[in-house]
Design a protein around this motif. Sequence first.
Motif, PDB file in Angstrom:
ATOM      1  N   LEU A  17      -1.081   2.654  -4.956  1.00  0.00           N
ATOM      2  CA  LEU A  17      -0.081   3.649  -4.587  1.00  0.00           C
ATOM      3  C   LEU A  17       1.218   3.476  -5.362  1.00  0.00           C
ATOM      4  O   LEU A  17       1.758   4.440  -5.907  1.00  0.00           O
ATOM      5  N   ASP A  18       1.728   2.251  -5.455  1.00  0.00           N
ATOM      6  CA  ASP A  18       2.989   2.037  -6.175  1.00  0.00           C
ATOM      7  C   ASP A  18       2.870   2.384  -7.655  1.00  0.00           C
ATOM      8  O   ASP A  18       3.767   2.973  -8.245  1.00  0.00           O
ATOM      9  N   LYS A  19       1.732   2.062  -8.233  1.00  0.00           N
ATOM     10  CA  LYS A  19       1.515   2.355  -9.649  1.00  0.00           C
ATOM     11  C   LYS A  19       1.398   3.864  -9.883  1.00  0.00           C
ATOM     12  O   LYS A  19       1.912   4.393 -10.871  1.00  0.00           O
ATOM     13  N   TRP A  20       0.744   4.573  -8.956  1.00  0.00           N
ATOM     14  CA  TRP A  20       0.590   6.018  -9.099  1.00  0.00           C
ATOM     15  C   TRP A  20       1.939   6.724  -8.968  1.00  0.00           C
ATOM     16  O   TRP A  20       2.236   7.640  -9.739  1.00  0.00           O
ATOM     17  N   SER A  31       8.771  -1.264  -9.333  1.00  0.00           N
ATOM     18  CA  SER A  31       9.361  -2.070  -8.261  1.00  0.00           C
ATOM     19  C   SER A  31      10.152  -1.199  -7.289  1.00  0.00           C
ATOM     20  O   SER A  31      10.180  -1.476  -6.084  1.00  0.00           O
ATOM     21  N   LEU A  32      10.803  -0.131  -7.766  1.00  0.00           N
ATOM     22  CA  LEU A  32      11.483   0.797  -6.864  1.00  0.00           C
ATOM     23  C   LEU A  32      10.476   1.509  -5.960  1.00  0.00           C
ATOM     24  O   LEU A  32      10.727   1.707  -4.771  1.00  0.00           O
ATOM     25  N   ALA A  33       9.351   1.881  -6.520  1.00  0.00           N
ATOM     26  CA  ALA A  33       8.303   2.517  -5.731  1.00  0.00           C
ATOM     27  C   ALA A  33       7.778   1.546  -4.670  1.00  0.00           C
ATOM     28  O   ALA A  33       7.620   1.912  -3.502  1.00  0.00           O
ATOM     29  N   ALA A  34       7.535   0.305  -5.062  1.00  0.00           N
ATOM     30  CA  ALA A  34       7.036  -0.705  -4.122  1.00  0.00           C
ATOM     31  C   ALA A  34       8.059  -0.989  -3.032  1.00  0.00           C
ATOM     32  O   ALA A  34       7.692  -1.222  -1.871  1.00  0.00           O
ATOM     33  N   ARG A  41       8.583   4.027   4.032  1.00  0.00           N
ATOM     34  CA  ARG A  41       9.054   5.385   3.777  1.00  0.00           C
ATOM     35  C   ARG A  41       8.035   6.257   3.069  1.00  0.00           C
ATOM     36  O   ARG A  41       8.323   7.403   2.747  1.00  0.00           O
ATOM     37  N   VAL A  42       6.856   5.719   2.806  1.00  0.00           N
ATOM     38  CA  VAL A  42       5.809   6.495   2.134  1.00  0.00           C
ATOM     39  C   VAL A  42       4.592   6.546   3.049  1.00  0.00           C
ATOM     40  O   VAL A  42       4.143   5.522   3.561  1.00  0.00           O
ATOM     41  N   GLN A  43       4.078   7.755   3.250  1.00  0.00           N
ATOM     42  CA  GLN A  43       2.892   7.948   4.079  1.00  0.00           C
ATOM     43  C   GLN A  43       1.769   8.534   3.239  1.00  0.00           C
ATOM     44  O   GLN A  43       2.006   9.408   2.406  1.00  0.00           O
ATOM     45  N   VAL A  44       0.575   8.053   3.472  1.00  0.00           N
ATOM     46  CA  VAL A  44      -0.617   8.597   2.836  1.00  0.00           C
ATOM     47  C   VAL A  44      -1.501   9.120   3.956  1.00  0.00           C
ATOM     48  O   VAL A  44      -1.877   8.363   4.855  1.00  0.00           O
ATOM     49  N   ASN A  45      -1.801  10.403   3.912  1.00  0.00           N
ATOM     50  CA  ASN A  45      -2.595  11.061   4.950  1.00  0.00           C
ATOM     51  C   ASN A  45      -2.018  10.783   6.337  1.00  0.00           C
ATOM     52  O   ASN A  45      -2.733  10.418   7.268  1.00  0.00           O
ATOM     53  N   GLU A  46      -0.691  10.913   6.458  1.00  0.00           N
ATOM     54  CA  GLU A  46       0.071  10.762   7.701  1.00  0.00           C
ATOM     55  C   GLU A  46      -0.001   9.360   8.293  1.00  0.00           C
ATOM     56  O   GLU A  46       0.150   9.182   9.497  1.00  0.00           O
ATOM     57  N   GLN A  47      -0.240   8.349   7.459  1.00  0.00           N
ATOM     58  CA  GLN A  47      -0.223   6.957   7.890  1.00  0.00           C
ATOM     59  C   GLN A  47       0.676   6.175   6.943  1.00  0.00           C
ATOM     60  O   GLN A  47       0.616   6.364   5.727  1.00  0.00           O
ATOM     61  N   ALA A  49       1.733   3.494   4.541  1.00  0.00           N
ATOM     62  CA  ALA A  49       0.839   2.808   3.606  1.00  0.00           C
ATOM     63  C   ALA A  49       1.490   1.577   3.009  1.00  0.00           C
ATOM     64  O   ALA A  49       2.713   1.419   3.031  1.00  0.00           O
ATOM     65  N   LYS A  50       0.661   0.709   2.460  1.00  0.00           N
ATOM     66  CA  LYS A  50       1.119  -0.460   1.713  1.00  0.00           C
ATOM     67  C   LYS A  50       1.043  -0.136   0.224  1.00  0.00           C
ATOM     68  O   LYS A  50       0.336   0.784  -0.190  1.00  0.00           O
ATOM     69  N   ALA A  51       1.750  -0.924  -0.577  1.00  0.00           N
ATOM     70  CA  ALA A  51       1.774  -0.683  -2.021  1.00  0.00           C
ATOM     71  C   ALA A  51       0.398  -0.844  -2.648  1.00  0.00           C
ATOM     72  O   ALA A  51       0.089  -0.206  -3.652  1.00  0.00           O
ATOM     73  N   SER A  52      -0.432  -1.672  -2.066  1.00  0.00           N
ATOM     74  CA  SER A  52      -1.751  -1.937  -2.649  1.00  0.00           C
ATOM     75  C   SER A  52      -2.801  -0.905  -2.256  1.00  0.00           C
ATOM     76  O   SER A  52      -3.944  -0.992  -2.702  1.00  0.00           O
ATOM     77  N   ARG A  53      -2.425   0.073  -1.471  1.00  0.00           N
ATOM     78  CA  ARG A  53      -3.376   1.101  -1.037  1.00  0.00           C
ATOM     79  C   ARG A  53      -3.912   1.846  -2.246  1.00  0.00           C
ATOM     80  O   ARG A  53      -3.173   2.262  -3.137  1.00  0.00           O
ATOM     81  N   GLU A  54      -5.226   2.000  -2.295  1.00  0.00           N
ATOM     82  CA  GLU A  54      -5.848   2.720  -3.410  1.00  0.00           C
ATOM     83  C   GLU A  54      -5.914   4.200  -3.083  1.00  0.00           C
ATOM     84  O   GLU A  54      -6.384   4.589  -2.013  1.00  0.00           O
ATOM     85  N   LEU A  55      -5.431   5.005  -3.995  1.00  0.00           N
ATOM     86  CA  LEU A  55      -5.413   6.450  -3.799  1.00  0.00           C
ATOM     87  C   LEU A  55      -6.716   7.074  -4.242  1.00  0.00           C
ATOM     88  O   LEU A  55      -7.393   6.577  -5.145  1.00  0.00           O
ATOM     89  N   LYS A  56      -7.041   8.188  -3.607  1.00  0.00           N
ATOM     90  CA  LYS A  56      -8.204   8.980  -3.978  1.00  0.00           C
ATOM     91  C   LYS A  56      -7.730  10.396  -4.260  1.00  0.00           C
ATOM     92  O   LYS A  56      -6.647  10.794  -3.818  1.00  0.00           O
TER      93      LYS A  56
END
Length: 144
Positions: A17-20, A31-34, A41-47, A49-56
């Motif tokens: 997620l942080d890299k994307w 690092s600002l994204a992380a 402050r970042v949600q993925v599919n209304e949850q 998320a952690k920086a290591s979350r893999e996006l689809k």
Amino acid sequence: MLKQAGSPDKTISPVRLDKWLWAARFFKTRSLAAEEIGRGRVQVNEQVAKASRELKLGDLLKFRQGVVEREVRVCGLSHVRGPAPQAQALYEETPDSVALREKLSEARRLAPEPAQSITQGRPTKQDRRKLADWDRWSATSDRD
């Protein structure tokens, strides 16, 4: 392996997620994204998320970029930060997010920052004395 949107012959591995967010040019550095992700402050599919979350492909992201609340759908995955047109192909902003962003932009345009109306800068000591409508040397109140 996932296929990248827009190029059916290329396959790409999942992206953190942080890299994307960095590759899609929402944040200047990874690092600002992380840091924003770490603060929740970042949600993925209304949850949250952690920086290591893999996006689809198709994931819905909600985050704040400065004062603007953004909601985007992932349309492509990339490990590298490319030029702006390539970065814009990685996501699609939802119509609600676009409308809200334009509304906030219009509100900022119509209600400018009060400090910007000061043309001569900070008032001098003499100007402050003129503004203050009181006799600073008198200890008595003769203004009845």
